[in-house]
Write a protein that holds these residues in place. Structure first.
Motif, PDB file in Angstrom:
ATOM      1  N   SER A 139     -50.247   3.211 -33.269  1.00 14.47           N
ATOM      2  CA  SER A 139     -49.262   2.132 -33.359  1.00 14.47           C
ATOM      3  C   SER A 139     -49.735   0.953 -32.512  1.00 14.47           C
ATOM      4  O   SER A 139     -50.648   1.089 -31.690  1.00 14.47           O
ATOM      5  N   GLY A 140     -49.097  -0.208 -32.712  1.00 18.05           N
ATOM      6  CA  GLY A 140     -49.464  -1.408 -31.939  1.00 18.05           C
ATOM      7  C   GLY A 140     -49.382  -1.179 -30.436  1.00 18.05           C
ATOM      8  O   GLY A 140     -50.265  -1.574 -29.692  1.00 18.05           O
ATOM      9  N   GLY A 141     -48.320  -0.509 -30.006  1.00 19.49           N
ATOM     10  CA  GLY A 141     -48.138  -0.249 -28.580  1.00 19.49           C
ATOM     11  C   GLY A 141     -49.215   0.678 -28.034  1.00 19.49           C
ATOM     12  O   GLY A 141     -49.717   0.486 -26.927  1.00 19.49           O
ATOM     13  N   MET A 142     -49.585   1.697 -28.820  1.00 23.67           N
ATOM     14  CA  MET A 142     -50.638   2.630 -28.394  1.00 23.67           C
ATOM     15  C   MET A 142     -51.973   1.911 -28.279  1.00 23.67           C
ATOM     16  O   MET A 142     -52.734   2.129 -27.332  1.00 23.67           O
ATOM     17  N   LYS A 143     -52.251   1.045 -29.267  1.00 23.37           N
ATOM     18  CA  LYS A 143     -53.513   0.302 -29.229  1.00 23.37           C
ATOM     19  C   LYS A 143     -53.584  -0.568 -27.975  1.00 23.37           C
ATOM     20  O   LYS A 143     -54.614  -0.634 -27.315  1.00 23.37           O
ATOM     21  N   ARG A 144     -52.458  -1.221 -27.676  1.00 28.47           N
ATOM     22  CA  ARG A 144     -52.453  -2.078 -26.501  1.00 28.47           C
ATOM     23  C   ARG A 144     -52.635  -1.258 -25.229  1.00 28.47           C
ATOM     24  O   ARG A 144     -53.342  -1.652 -24.308  1.00 28.47           O
ATOM     25  N   ARG A 145     -52.026  -0.084 -25.184  1.00 28.47           N
ATOM     26  CA  ARG A 145     -52.199   0.775 -24.001  1.00 28.47           C
ATOM     27  C   ARG A 145     -53.646   1.234 -23.889  1.00 28.47           C
ATOM     28  O   ARG A 145     -54.209   1.306 -22.793  1.00 28.47           O
ATOM     29  N   LEU A 146     -54.258   1.512 -25.045  1.00 30.68           N
ATOM     30  CA  LEU A 146     -55.661   1.926 -25.023  1.00 30.68           C
ATOM     31  C   LEU A 146     -56.538   0.759 -24.542  1.00 30.68           C
ATOM     32  O   LEU A 146     -57.488   0.963 -23.770  1.00 30.68           O
ATOM     33  N   THR A 147     -56.212  -0.447 -24.977  1.00 33.48           N
ATOM     34  CA  THR A 147     -56.978  -1.611 -24.531  1.00 33.48           C
ATOM     35  C   THR A 147     -56.853  -1.782 -23.019  1.00 33.48           C
ATOM     36  O   THR A 147     -57.820  -2.133 -22.338  1.00 33.48           O
ATOM     37  N   ILE A 148     -55.659  -1.515 -22.500  1.00 36.90           N
ATOM     38  CA  ILE A 148     -55.475  -1.617 -21.047  1.00 36.90           C
ATOM     39  C   ILE A 148     -56.271  -0.528 -20.332  1.00 36.90           C
ATOM     40  O   ILE A 148     -56.925  -0.781 -19.326  1.00 36.90           O
ATOM     41  N   ALA A 149     -56.263   0.684 -20.900  1.00 36.60           N
ATOM     42  CA  ALA A 149     -57.070   1.762 -20.325  1.00 36.60           C
ATOM     43  C   ALA A 149     -58.542   1.366 -20.328  1.00 36.60           C
ATOM     44  O   ALA A 149     -59.275   1.580 -19.354  1.00 36.60           O
ATOM     45  N   ARG A 150     -58.981   0.749 -21.426  1.00 37.25           N
ATOM     46  CA  ARG A 150     -60.377   0.317 -21.540  1.00 37.25           C
ATOM     47  C   ARG A 150     -60.701  -0.727 -20.468  1.00 37.25           C
ATOM     48  O   ARG A 150     -61.782  -0.708 -19.884  1.00 37.25           O
ATOM     49  N   ALA A 151     -59.736  -1.602 -20.205  1.00 37.10           N
ATOM     50  CA  ALA A 151     -59.953  -2.637 -19.195  1.00 37.10           C
ATOM     51  C   ALA A 151     -60.061  -2.043 -17.792  1.00 37.10           C
ATOM     52  O   ALA A 151     -60.587  -2.674 -16.884  1.00 37.10           O
ATOM     53  N   MET A 152     -59.552  -0.798 -17.616  1.00 31.57           N
ATOM     54  CA  MET A 152     -59.553  -0.186 -16.279  1.00 31.57           C
ATOM     55  C   MET A 152     -60.764   0.716 -16.044  1.00 31.57           C
ATOM     56  O   MET A 152     -60.926   1.271 -14.963  1.00 31.57           O
ATOM     57  N   VAL A 153     -61.616   0.863 -17.051  1.00 29.17           N
ATOM     58  CA  VAL A 153     -62.643   1.904 -16.996  1.00 29.17           C
ATOM     59  C   VAL A 153     -63.681   1.635 -15.901  1.00 29.17           C
ATOM     60  O   VAL A 153     -64.292   2.553 -15.362  1.00 29.17           O
TER      61      VAL A 153
END
Lengths: 309, 273
Positions: A139-153
């Motif tokens: 979902s859109g919200g999941m994708k955004r959360r994944l993008t945030i996780a990616r930004a924290m890697v």
């Protein structure tokens, strides 16, 4: 002793040909701060974010990120940034977990470390059960959360979030805000753009209001409201009655009046008293709402326009 | 006020990092694990030149019998055609990656935007994608060389010598294809590229020595890239390298350098505005 700012800009300008996207802004963002750019589309927020992210060259002015020059030391700076762009650019050819491990490799992290952090971050953004899924079905919200996780890697010192919750449903936004708030509590410096005043109020310690490439106000959400608006706002609706004709009749009720296409806003420290005065003048509206002043009102007051057109 | 930036100055390119280039390459391994779809594309690129070898090399070869080259050497027709199909296979393999796949990642799924938010630099993306394309092209050519040896169309030793030449061919066409991809406006432009590729495939001394064409046409062909790729691979696969072989190789090296440089600059101009 003064703490060195993570972002320091003076007279920062970005032009694309004849078009000036950012028209000379001054900024200082301190470590641990949650700093916001509030403004409508086209205000110059994203252009500013791209310059801070070292993927766009400033046209004029001085800019220093983490004490370094973004033009000369772009590689070193980007190694310490986490970027969550406005449009998702997750990799649809890869799984959720691979999106993180692959990204970790761009920062030079060893594979094992990348896998360890991916597992940890998926836990943090509540996507562990989707680790082996492709990105598209999320979902859109999941994708955004994944993008945030990616930004924290890469465990960044500074996280840039460009419109983090635009296009998400209310539930997804609240979950995202809650995760971002946790990051803030951990001491991560957040810089975000938004055209939602509730988002700015939820997340930002300090923010600047941008309009047409300039900063028109700066401060904490609370202080901006105190300086540029009244404590309360009364929203009056009058069905099909032409609103402009009422402006004169409402003169003197509250401190200021704004006539919008669909409603009239009365700015007053005591909303109920203002409503009583409206009724006393025989101008009973078809509907009335008394609410606390918000950053939306600050923006309207500063620019004469609403945030979301 | 101090003006630190000049409007025209771009973001400076730092030292290239083999680790980051490796990371760009390894991004492409994920999709390979994703199921059969990608493998179908991968394998189909290999069969096309093989079918040409079998149909024309062997079929037409039965009619043509032997072919005498300008230097007086005599080859069977299949021996003449096989190295050209090998060079074409290297070209197709590399270009499939650096044109269609590259364009898709560049314009649609924004893979490179995501990469550039990290320490990865435009030139490292160009290098990584090219090396990946070359790996794919080399898989084709290695198998194709094996078939040539099995069919007694090339001696084993010369087949081994021809392998690095096919790698160079892959690099050259991959780099130039990638450069073109940065100029493509949409998928319709790829029709032009496909047509150009097919014209090269037909006329670059692939099916007949170019001495059969009028002199003016010969000169034009000698300017085009696949002619040099075929020349290089054929000289080695048939065991008769000479100075012209070095010339062919030099032409391909220039393609690699120019293609990479141009791609890096275009990525910078388009993604780092």
């Amino acid at each position: 002793m003064t703490v060195q700012p993570l972002i320091h800009a003076r007279g920062l300008v970005k032009r694309f040909g004849d078009f000036t996207a950012v028209a000379g802004i001054d900024l200082d963002v301190a470590p641990g701060e949650a700093f916001g750019f509030l403004g409508p589309n086209g205000a110059g927020k994203s252009s500013t974010m791209r310059m801070i992210g070292c993927v766009s060259t400033p046209t004029e002015g001085t800019l220093s990120i983490l004490g370094m020059d973004p033009v000369r030391d772009g590689v070193k700076i980007r190694a310490r940034l986490g970027v969550c762009p406005q449009l998702d650019n997750l990799d649809p050819d890869l799984t959720v977990a691979e999106n993180l491990t692959t990204y970790a490799r761009y920062f030079g992290l060893p594979r094992a470390e990348g896998r360890r952090r991916a597992a940890e971050l998926l836990e943090f953004v509540q996507l562990s059960d989707r680790a082996e899924s492709k990105v598209d079905p999320l979902s859109g919200g999941m994708k955004r959360r994944l993008t945030i996780a990616r930004a924290m890697v890469n465990q960044p010192d500074l996280v840039l979030l460009d419109e983090p919750t635009t296009g998400l449903d209310p539930q997804a936004r609240h979950l995202l805000w809650e995760r971002l708030f946790r990051l803030k509590q951990q001491g991560v410096t957040l810089v975000l753009t938004t055209h939602y005043m509730d988002e700015a109020e939820q997340l930002c310690d300090r923010l600047v209001v941008m309009d047409a490439g300039r900063i028109v106000a700066e401060g904490s959400p609370r202080s901006l409201i105190e300086t540029h608006s009244t404590r309360e706002v009364v929203e009056l609706r009058y069905g099909d009655t032409p609103l402009e004709s009422l402006r004169g009749k409402l003169d003197g009720v509250g401190e200021r009046i704004d006539v919008l296409p669909d409603r009239i806003l009365l700015y007053a420290d005591d909303g109920d008293a203002a409503v009583a005065e409206v009724h006393r003048r025989d101008l009973a509206p078809s509907s009335v709402l008394v609410r606390r002043s918000s950053l939306e009102d600050v923006f309207l007051n500063l620019t004469g326009r609403t945030l979301v057109d | 006020m101090v003006t630190t930036f000049v409007a025209t100055a771009g973001l400076r390119t730092g030292t290239l990092s083999p680790g980051r280039i490796g990371a760009v390459i390894s991004r492409n391994i994920g999709p390979l694990r994703s199921g059969p779809a990608y493998w179908v594309v991968l394998v189909s690129g290999f069969f096309e030149p093989l079918f040409y070898l079998l149909s024309i090399g062997l079929g037409v070869g039965a009619l043509v019998k032997n072919i005498t080259l300008v230097d007086g050497s005599v080859l069977s027709y299949a021996q003449f055609v096989a190295p050209a199909m090998l060079a074409t296979s290297a070209m197709n393999g590399a270009m499939a990656e650096t044109t269609f796949n590259f364009f898709f990642k560049f314009k649609y799924i924004k893979t490179y935007d995501a990469m550039l938010a990290t320490p990865v630099q435009p030139f490292e993306i160009a290098m990584g994608e090219l090396i990946w394309a070359m790996i794919r092209g080399s898989l084709y050519t290695a198998v194709f060389l094996g078939i040539m040896v099995a069919m007694k169309l090339a001696a084993f030793g010369w087949a081994v010598a021809a392998f690095p030449a096919t790698v160079l061919v892959g690099f050259a066409f991959g780099a130039v294809g990638m450069a073109f991809s940065t100029l493509m406006r949409g998928w319709q432009d790829f029709d032009l590229l496909t047509t150009a590729q097919f014209a090269l495939f037909l006329f670059s001394g692939t099916f007949a020595p170019i001495e059969n064409y009028p002199p003016a046409i010969q000169v034009i062909i000698e300017c085009t890239p696949l002619y040099h790729a075929v020349g290089l691979v054929r000289d080695l696969a048939t065991g008769v390298p000479d100075w012209a072989t070095v010339g062919h190789a030099a032409y391909l090296v220039v393609m690699v350098v120019v293609g990479l440089w141009f791609t890096g600059r275009r990525l910078e101009a388009m993604l780092l505005k």
